[in-house]
Design a protein around this motif. Structure first.
Motif, mmCIF file in Angstrom:
data_model
loop_
_atom_site.group_PDB
_atom_site.id
_atom_site.type_symbol
_atom_site.label_atom_id
_atom_site.label_comp_id
_atom_site.label_asym_id
_atom_site.label_seq_id
_atom_site.Cartn_x
_atom_site.Cartn_y
_atom_site.Cartn_z
ATOM 1 N N LYS A 3 4.257 11.006 6.418
ATOM 2 C CA LYS A 3 4.085 11.402 5.022
ATOM 3 C C LYS A 3 4.881 10.456 4.126
ATOM 4 N N ALA A 4 4.240 9.999 3.074
ATOM 5 C CA ALA A 4 4.893 8.986 2.242
ATOM 6 C C ALA A 4 4.534 9.125 0.771
ATOM 7 N N SER A 5 4.126 10.317 0.358
ATOM 8 C CA SER A 5 3.657 10.489 -1.018
ATOM 9 C C SER A 5 4.689 11.126 -1.937
ATOM 10 N N HIS B 202 8.821 2.332 -3.178
ATOM 11 C CA HIS B 202 7.441 1.993 -2.827
ATOM 12 C C HIS B 202 7.393 1.203 -1.513
ATOM 13 N N SER C 104 7.703 3.768 1.166
ATOM 14 C CA SER C 104 6.458 4.525 1.258
ATOM 15 C C SER C 104 5.404 3.744 2.034
ATOM 16 N N ALA C 105 5.237 2.450 1.714
ATOM 17 C CA ALA C 105 4.253 1.628 2.415
ATOM 18 C C ALA C 105 4.590 1.514 3.892
ATOM 19 N N HIS D 117 6.315 3.699 5.774
ATOM 20 C CA HIS D 117 6.092 4.974 6.451
ATOM 21 C C HIS D 117 4.604 5.294 6.553
ATOM 22 N N LYS D 118 3.851 4.918 5.527
ATOM 23 C CA LYS D 118 2.409 5.131 5.569
ATOM 24 C C LYS D 118 1.789 4.376 6.743
ATOM 25 N N GLN D 119 2.240 3.164 6.948
ATOM 26 C CA GLN D 119 1.725 2.366 8.055
ATOM 27 C C GLN D 119 2.079 2.985 9.398
ATOM 28 N N HIS E 115 0.859 -1.185 0.000
ATOM 29 C CA HIS E 115 0.000 0.000 0.000
ATOM 30 C C HIS E 115 0.897 1.237 0.000
ATOM 31 N N SER E 116 1.464 1.498 -1.169
ATOM 32 C CA SER E 116 2.373 2.626 -1.327
ATOM 33 C C SER E 116 1.586 3.882 -1.662
ATOM 34 N N ASP E 117 2.048 5.020 -1.140
ATOM 35 C CA ASP E 117 1.446 6.308 -1.475
ATOM 36 C C ASP E 117 2.124 6.965 -2.662
#
Length: 288
Positions: free
Chosen positions: A201-203, A189, A192-193, A195-197, A175-177
């Motif tokens: 910020k991961a976009s 990616h 990103s996934a 850090h999102k978890q 689930h990458s942003d």
């Protein structure tokens, strides 16, 4: 409807859905040359997910930073010394211009068609050979002389698009942003996934390397250890440019200077010492 791909499988062929062991993966990024030549290795973190660790690519791609661990044999060595000692399974990066000898620099001509031909002839039966190139119809004119024919017409193989493979992998496994338009490198990616978890910020790629914020278990710390380990002499002049160039083989475009500056800030904070980096990495997390 097909079943989702198995994220645990170590066989790239299983993921693709083929019984062939010769796989041609098209990545248009390999066609870039000169000042546009970058991110040629962006597919490697994805391919490494399937247990592929032996890699052959031009020495010019090796800019002093590895985002995944792998065993390298440079294409130049294969041309000079032959393929007898090459270990399989193998990932091999060769553009069409390198296959035909059309790519040249000041020191040499890149002509790998004889090397690829020998690898195809001598590789163990059923053992994966993954050729990453920039065309779905790679040609070796010295060996395949019929007009319009490529060597995939001679060897049983499966041809696939890297972007499609990555897109499907991300759809079912991460689930990458980050949008694919930002990067097609799985490594970014994955961060990103992660850090999102963690609610960060991961976009955007620069956000992933904010070492004042990222968690201690983030994969974004790994390049710092690699840079410390590989730069034993610690030549600090123009070090930001050194890191930026090291990122070149992995990032398509965008804010590599910002990433380099973030890495350099963190390295300078710990005086390029691995033990101090450990302390900073874990002590910081306790103070968030």
């Amino acid at each position: 409807m097909t079943d989702p791909p198995d994220s645990e499988t170590s066989a790239l062929a299983d993921f693709i859905g083929t019984r062939d062991s010769f796989l041609v993966v098209r990545d248009s990024q390999l066609s870039k040359t000169g000042s546009q030549a970058r991110a040629q290795l962006r597919s490697l973190p994805f391919l490494a997910q399937f247990g592929l660790r032996h890699v052959a690519h031009p020495g010019i791609y090796d800019n002093g930073l590895r985002l995944v661990e792998y065993d390298l044999v440079a294409n130049e060595n294969l041309r000079a010394n032959g393929v007898r000692d090459v270990e399989f399974p193998l990932i091999h990066y060769v553009s069409q211009e390198m296959l035909t000898g059309e790519l040249r620099d000041r020191e040499s001509t890149f002509d790998d068609q004889d090397v690829v031909r020998r690898l195809l002839r001598e590789r163990p039966e059923g053992i994966p050979y993954v050729l990453v190139t920039d065309t779905s119809t790679p040609r070796m004119p010295r060996h395949t002389q019929k007009p319009g024919k490529s060597f995939i017409d001679e060897f049983e193989c499966t041809v696939t698009e890297y972007k499609g493979l990555l897109k499907r992998y991300l759809q079912y496994n991460l689930h990458s942003d980050l949008p694919l338009s930002s990067t097609q490198n799985l490594y970014f990616h994955q961060i990103s996934a992660h850090h999102k978890q963690a609610g960060l910020k991961a976009s955007s790629i620069p956000d992933l390397f904010d070492y004042t914020e990222i968690p201690a278990d983030s994969p974004a710390w790994d390049p710092l250890y690699y840079l410390i380990r590989e730069d034993v002499e610690q030549v600090l002049e123009d070090y930001s440019e050194r890191i930026r160039e090291a990122l070149r083989s992995w990032t398509e475009w965008g804010p590599t200077q910002e990433i380099a500056n973030s890495m350099l800030d963190a390295l300078e904070r710990v005086d390029f010492e691995e033990t101090r980096l450990d302390n900073y990495r874990y002590r910081h997390q306790e103070n968030i």
